[in-house]
Each structure stands twice: as structure tokens, then as C-alpha cells.
Design a protein around this motif. Structure first.
Motif, short mmCIF file in Angstrom:
data_model
loop_
_atom_site.label_atom_id
_atom_site.label_comp_id
_atom_site.label_asym_id
_atom_site.label_seq_id
_atom_site.Cartn_x
_atom_site.Cartn_y
_atom_site.Cartn_z
N THR A 79 0.83 -1.21 0.00
CA THR A 79 0.00 0.00 0.00
C THR A 79 0.86 1.25 0.00
OG1 THR A 79 -0.09 0.01 2.42
CG2 THR A 79 -1.87 -1.15 1.25
N THR A 80 0.23 2.34 -0.37
CA THR A 80 0.85 3.66 -0.22
C THR A 80 0.02 4.44 0.79
OG1 THR A 80 -0.46 4.53 -2.06
CG2 THR A 80 1.73 3.67 -2.58
N ARG A 81 0.70 5.18 1.63
CA ARG A 81 0.05 5.95 2.71
C ARG A 81 -0.76 5.06 3.64
NH1 ARG A 81 -2.40 11.04 -0.79
NH2 ARG A 81 -0.47 11.58 -1.89
N ASP B 131 -0.94 -0.24 -3.81
CA ASP B 131 0.14 0.10 -4.73
C ASP B 131 0.21 -1.03 -5.77
OD1 ASP B 131 2.46 0.65 -6.09
OD2 ASP B 131 3.62 1.17 -4.29
N TYR B 132 -0.57 -0.87 -6.85
CA TYR B 132 -0.71 -1.98 -7.80
C TYR B 132 0.61 -2.26 -8.53
CZ TYR B 132 -2.76 -5.16 -11.16
OH TYR B 132 -3.04 -6.28 -11.91
N ALA C 182 3.57 -2.00 -7.33
CA ALA C 182 4.39 -2.79 -6.41
C ALA C 182 3.86 -4.21 -6.31
CB ALA C 182 4.42 -2.13 -5.03
#
Length: 505
Positions: free
Chosen positions: A113-115, A120-121, A123
């Protein structure tokens, strides 16, 4: 393969006890697995293999005993805890979300995930590509799981386990639905992971494959550990004796001869359906077993489904016991005396949420209806009779079938048809996923059906079973009969040559 394993155990299960209402499933079972080992766990259906592995994976809690990981006591109180200890479980029925993609399934519950809140696809794709590269395999990343082959789904399950840093992977009947080529690829992958220190608990009823893949074998019977030996020190005859507690002198029973003038129990002419069969014609005499051999996808299952009305025929004629019948749905086939023992007993042969009594009488419920009510006493009486005659291992007629072993579930399916007046029995993979002792019982039942004048069509992907349990063999390719062999004239090489198109009889 090493003859002796000397190392600190990765896993040690000691004195594991588990009791269900009316059944002591595990009675002090012990199992030890070391790093980089394939440890086969074998036993008859109902011996306790699946229960033991469900305890290891956190799906069940043991009533007694201890589990140690790397020599330290472990508390596995749920699947997350098992995952923390590096334990991955691949069930025979895969645990994938059908409408999620390969990437989504592999990383489900572990998405980058981000944040902290957004997927985060990019990643996720990088992580998936990395694990697939480590395995040396390729999968269509954006394809939904429902559109993958069985072999591809299995690779997704293995990838899921490795993403979660699994050090011990439990595989339950991993080759049951694979082709020979897919099995070879799976074994190569297992050996690759072994070399990296990953350990496997390998559950299989295909005893002939154990020398190819297993380092050690543990036999359990009636909820107890019987013996653990190196695979090379466990010949198949001895393994069978340890599993069933007795010797099985002959793997396949002697088939009763078919009189030349025996009447035809089943006649099929120019049968076709939208799902595979094309202009199929054959006969089966009363007291005869005709085996259908061929590659996966050749159309064997589709032939018996069309005869039984599970797929509606679009052309052709079917005679049962000398009488022309019209099959337009399963009910009309049942009324005509046709019984289909399906390939997938859990999805198509049983209602898992119903009990044994309800499943046994389900296909013939009209016989137990009294006005607006079902006669439970009559249902119970016939079910008790079938439990006794078939040796169905259940604490009562009210036990849910989902709680029974695979071999016992198969007997419930058979009981459902035996209480009716079927004259034609269509067995589709009758012994898939059941142990050697249960197989012998199924074969014995088939012989009894023959002696009572039944006509049997048997689909099987196991060539020894086709050769051992058929009077005649039809080789199916591309939905058609490519060859017919008498039992005395056939060899595995002949069947394979015709099935692959190398030869045609």
C-alpha cells in the motif's frame, strides 16, 4: 533422496488428540518434518490425515498434544498464527477467489500500500513477478482465477505460500487432477524448493508416485501413528498393509465373465451433445464393465453426462434394458434406471450441508413422501441398511456429509443410487481421492452390481484401473471413440498411442 534424516526438526507434533461428537479422530498422533524434506503422510480415508493438517494450519484446535517449530513450543490458534510460523496449506479444493486476478489472489491479505490505505498496484505486480521468477514459471497476471487451468491454480497457491514466507507447505492430493506432464512439472518445482530448504508434507493416495518425490513416509491408521520410514524402505505392499491393517492380495478383483448371449443393458447410437460427444455409439451388456480411457479433455465425462441427462443430448438414441428412452433431464434418466456417480462428488454428487440420511434419499424422495410430509422413519431405516451394507463410517444417519472423509462420502453417493432401481451405472472417476482400502471396497461393490445384472460404464484417468476393471475399453479422443480393445488385447502403450493420436485402431 536421503535414507536417513538427521537434523533439528522444523516441525514436531507430539501426542495430538482431537475428538468430534461420537468420533475420536486423532488419538495421540505424532509427526516430525525437517527442512528440505518431502514427508509423505498416508492412510485410509478417515485415518485422520486431514484433521491433523487442519490443526497444523490453524483451521482446528487440538484437544491435546504439543506442536514445536524449530524446537520451540508453538501455539497455533488460527490460520494467521500458522502463517506467522511459516506454515502454508494447499487444500485439494483450492482456496482462491474466482473473480480475482492472479496478482490479487497471490497477494490477498498482503497487498502493498501507499500511505497505508491505498493499493500500490505497481508494487503488487513487481512482487508477483519476482516470486514467479523465483519459481521459474509464467502465469497470466491479469487473468481471473476461474479461467485458469487446475495446474495454473495450483501454481498460484504455491506462489501465495511463498509470498507469505512459508517454510513448510502442506499439499493435499496435489496431483489428483493433473496430467502426467503437469505432474512432472510440479515435482520439478518441489525439488527446486527443497533445494532452498522448503519442507513439504505431501498427502496422496497415489502410492505409486511416492518413491519419485517422498524422502520419508508416515502412516496413520484409525487416528494413530503406525510407522515412519524412509521412502526407499517402504515397498508398496508393506505400505498398503500398514495403511489398512491387512494384506490386499490382489489390487483388482477378478471380473466375472460376460456370457456371449447376455442381454444389452445399455445401447447408445449416434449420441451427440453441445459439450463434446460426436456421433458416439457403443453397447454394454448386463454384467459387463466398459471402460472409457483417454486424455483429460477428450470428452469421456461429457459422454456419460449426456447419457445421464446432466447435459441434454442434441442427437442420438439410448436404450436401457431393451427399451428406448428419451433423456431430456437428469430426472428422466433416473426414471429410466440410469445412475451417474459424478466425478466431483462434493459439487455434483452430494449436498454438503445435508446429513447422510437426506443425501441417501435425495434422488428418490418421492418414495418417502406421505402426503405433505416426508417419512423420516422410512428414510432412517433405508439409510441404516445402506450404512451397514456399504460399511459407511459415520456416527449416525444425522451426521453432515461435509464432516465425512472422501471415501466415506463416495459410499454415500453410491448408497443414493443403490436404494433405487438403477440398471445402468455410470462411474466417473469412481476412486479419485480415496485410499487403497476404500478403492478395494468400491471395486467389490462394482462386482456385486455385475452379479445382479447391472451394466457399468467407467471413466478413469488411471490406466491401471481401466485395465484392471474393464471387460472392454473404448479410447476417447476429441469426443469420439477412436478405438475399442478387449481386455486381453490391450496394453497401456496401445491406449496412450491412440489417445494421443499417434495410432488409431
Amino acid at each position: 533422496m536421503s535414507a536417513t534424516i538427521v537434523a533439528t526438526p522444523l516441525l514436531r507434533m507430539d501426542g495430538i488428540v482431537k475428538t468430534f461428537p461420537g468420533v475420536r479422530a486423532l488419538d495421540g498422533v505424532s509427526l516430525e518434518v525437517v527442512c528440505g524434506e518431502v514427508h509423505a503422510l498416508v492412510g485410509e480415508n478417515g485415518a485422520g490425515k486431514s484433521t491433523l493438517m487442519k490443526i497444523l494450519s490453524g483451521a482446528l484446535r487440538a484437544d491435546g498434544g504439543t506442536i514445536a517449530i524449530d524446537g520451540s513450543m508453538a501455539t497455533i490458534d488460527g490460520p494467521r498464527a500458522a502463517e506467522t510460523y511459516g506454515i502454508g496449506m494447499i487444500y485439494q479444493e483450492f482456496n482462491l477467489v474466482p473473480d480475482l486476478t492472479v496478482v490479487d489472489n497471490i497477494l490477498l491479505g498482503h497487498e502493498p500500500t501507499t500511505r497505508g490505505i491505498f493499493l500500490d498496484y505497481a508494487a503488487a505486480v513487481r512482487e508477483t513477478v519476482a516470486v514467479l521468477a523465483e519459481l521459474g514459471i509464467a502465469l497470466p497476471l491479469d487473468r481471473r482465477a476461474r479461467y485458469l487451468s487446475v495446474a495454473q491454480q495450483q501454481l498460484v497457491e504455491i506462489s501465495k505460500a511463498l509470498v507469505r514466507r512459508a517454510r513448510l507447505i502442506v499439499m493435499d492430493e496435489p496431483t489428483a487432477a493433473l496430467t502426467d506432464r503437469e505432474i512432472d512439472a510440479l515435482f520439478a518445482l518441489i525439488r527446486q524448493l527443497k533445494a532452498q530448504g522448503v519442507a513439504f508434507v505431501y498427502i496422496s493416495h497415489r502410492l505409486e508416485e511416492l518413491p519419485r518425490i517422498a524422502d520419508r513416509i508416515t502412516v496413520i491408521r484409525d487416528g494413530r501413528t503406525i510407522e515412519t520410514r524412509a521412502s526407499a524402505e517402504m515397498p508398496q505392499d508393506e505400505l498398503i498393509r500398514l495403511m489398512v491393517g491387512r494384506s490386499l492380495d490382489a489390487h483388482f478383483p477378478e471380473l466375472p465373465p460376460v456370457p456371449a448371449d447376455a442381454p444389452f443393458g445399455l445401447r447408445v447410437r449416434a449420441l451427440s451433445s453441445a459439450f463434446g460427444p460426436r456421433d458416439v455409439s457403443f453397447d454394454v451388456r448386463a454384467g459387463e464393465i466398459v471402460g472409457l480411457a483417454g486424455l483429460v479433455g477428450a470428452g469421456r465425462t461429457e459422454i456419460v453426462r449426456a447419457i445421464a441427462g446432466a447435459d441434454i443430448p442434441r442427437a442420438g438414441e439410448i436404450d436401457v434394458d431393451g427399451r428406448r428412452i428419451v433423456v431430456h433431464d437428469p430426472h428422466s434418466a433416473i426414471e429410466a434406471g440410469i445412475a451417474l456417480i459424478t466425478e466431483d462428488r462434493k459439487a455434483q454428487g452430494l449436498v454438503l450441508g445435508m446429513n447422510v440420511r437426506e443425501n441417501v434419499t435425495l434422488a428418490h424422495l418421492d418414495a418417502y413422501v406421505r402426503g405433505p410430509f416426508i417419512d423420516r422413519n422410512a428414510e432412517t431405516a433405508v439409510t441404516v441398511r445402506e450404512i451397514a451394507e456399504l460399511g459407511i463410517r459415520t456416527p449416525s444417519t444425522e451426521q453432515l456429509v461435509r464432516n465425512l472423509s472422501g471415501g466415506t462420502q463416495q459410499k454415500v453417493v453410491l448408497a443414493k443410487w443403490l436404494i433405487g432401481s438403477a440398471k445402468v451405472f455410470l462411474f466417473d472417476e469412481p476412486t479419485r481421492g480415496i485410499d487403497i482400502g476404500a478403492k478395494a471396497e468400491i471395486y467389490g461393490l462394482m462386482i456385486e452390481l455385475l452379479r445382479h445384472g447391472a451394466a457399468i460404464v467407467m471413466v478413469s484417468s488411471e490406466l491401471p484401473e481401466v485395465l484392471g476393471m474393464s471387460h472392454r475399453i473404448l479410447v476417447i479422443r476429441d469426443g469420439q471413440i477412436a478405438a475399442e480393445f478387449a481386455r486381453s488385447d490391450v496394453t497401456p502403450d496401445k491406449i496412450i498411442a491412440v489417445a494421443t493420436g499417434v495410432a488409431r485402431e
